[in-house]
Design a protein around this motif. Structure first.
Motif, short mmCIF file in Angstrom:
data_model
loop_
_atom_site.label_atom_id
_atom_site.label_comp_id
_atom_site.label_asym_id
_atom_site.label_seq_id
_atom_site.Cartn_x
_atom_site.Cartn_y
_atom_site.Cartn_z
N UNK A 17 -1.74 35.72 -21.70
CA UNK A 17 -2.68 34.80 -21.15
C UNK A 17 -1.64 34.25 -19.64
N UNK A 18 -0.44 34.05 -20.00
CA UNK A 18 0.75 33.68 -18.99
C UNK A 18 0.50 34.85 -17.93
N UNK A 19 0.58 36.04 -18.42
CA UNK A 19 0.76 37.32 -17.47
C UNK A 19 -0.50 37.42 -16.56
N UNK A 20 -1.62 37.12 -17.13
CA UNK A 20 -2.76 36.67 -16.11
C UNK A 20 -2.91 35.78 -15.22
N UNK A 21 -1.90 34.82 -15.11
CA UNK A 21 -2.09 33.47 -14.34
C UNK A 21 -1.12 33.76 -13.08
N UNK A 22 -1.24 32.93 -12.07
CA UNK A 22 -0.54 33.21 -11.04
C UNK A 22 0.98 32.80 -11.18
N UNK A 23 1.92 33.15 -10.42
CA UNK A 23 3.17 32.82 -10.77
C UNK A 23 3.54 31.50 -10.60
#
Length: 208
Positions: free
Chosen positions: A20-26
């Motif tokens: 999930x974190x990898x899919x979110x904006x930095x």
């Protein structure tokens, strides 16, 4: 210490959290707290200045004593296998240099964790009977390699210092701006007020 999670849904949450974190904006900062996805609030300017002050002083201290550890702002710390269902993003942390690898974004070590406290940190996450910062403090203290936790207030000049010794954890609250914050293992020796340099609090003290 946070209870070890055995509920299958929370274990699934931990397995899917990093995807999930990898899919979110930095620019978004997410934590896994007791199996729940929690987004960090946008930090204030004072918050960011304090984090930068601490980062600089820790970096200089570690270099001065020749330590093989490094300090990072906003690193992701995975608390497994000590505690399931928790992955924190402290405002600053001292980690092992071996965690610094190409493409790596999560650390499995944490020798010192620092949190700059904003009002949202004391709110209780959904379905929890403890505030967010209380949960995180207990989590850091459960990590065998973590020996220091700093809780730095954002709105007043005050630092809560928790240090592990042979008998457990010793906690002190430093409210005198001139009191020295000394952490030999991190090469840190500064006044409490030094952490607030260039903040609105420091400016208010100069004009008072």
């Amino acid at each position: 210490m946070p209870a070890l999670l055995t509920d299958a849904s929370r274990l699934d949450a931990h397995r899917t959290f990093w995807d999930f974190v990898a899919s979110r904006p930095d620019e978004e900062k997410w934590e896994l707290i007791e199996g729940r996805f929690v987004m960090q609030a946008q930090p204030s300017i004072d918050h960011q200045i304090i984090a930068g002050n601490l980062d600089r002083r820790l970096s200089e201290g570690l270099e001065r004593i020749g330590s093989d550890r490094v300090v990072l702002q906003n690193p992701a710390i995975d608390l497994r296998p000590v505690i399931e269902g928790n992955a924190y993003v402290p405002d600053a942390a001292v980690i092992d240099r071996s965690d610094v690898e190409p493409g790596r974004s999560v650390s499995g070590t944490c020798y010192l964790a620092a949190e700059i406290i904003s009002p949202s940190d004391r709110r209780k996450p959904s379905s929890s009977n403890r505030g967010k910062i209380a949960i995180k403090l207990a989590g850091y203290q459960a990590l065998p390699m973590c020996d220091v936790v700093l809780l730095i207030e954002q709105r007043v000049v005050a630092v809560t210092l928790a240090i592990r010794d042979a008998g457990g954890w010793i906690t002190r609250r430093l409210t005198d701006p001139g009191e020295r914050l000394i952490l030999p293992a991190a090469g840190l020796d500064c006044r409490v007020l030094d952490l607030y340099a260039r903040t609105s609090l420091a400016r208010a003290r100069r004009t008072a």
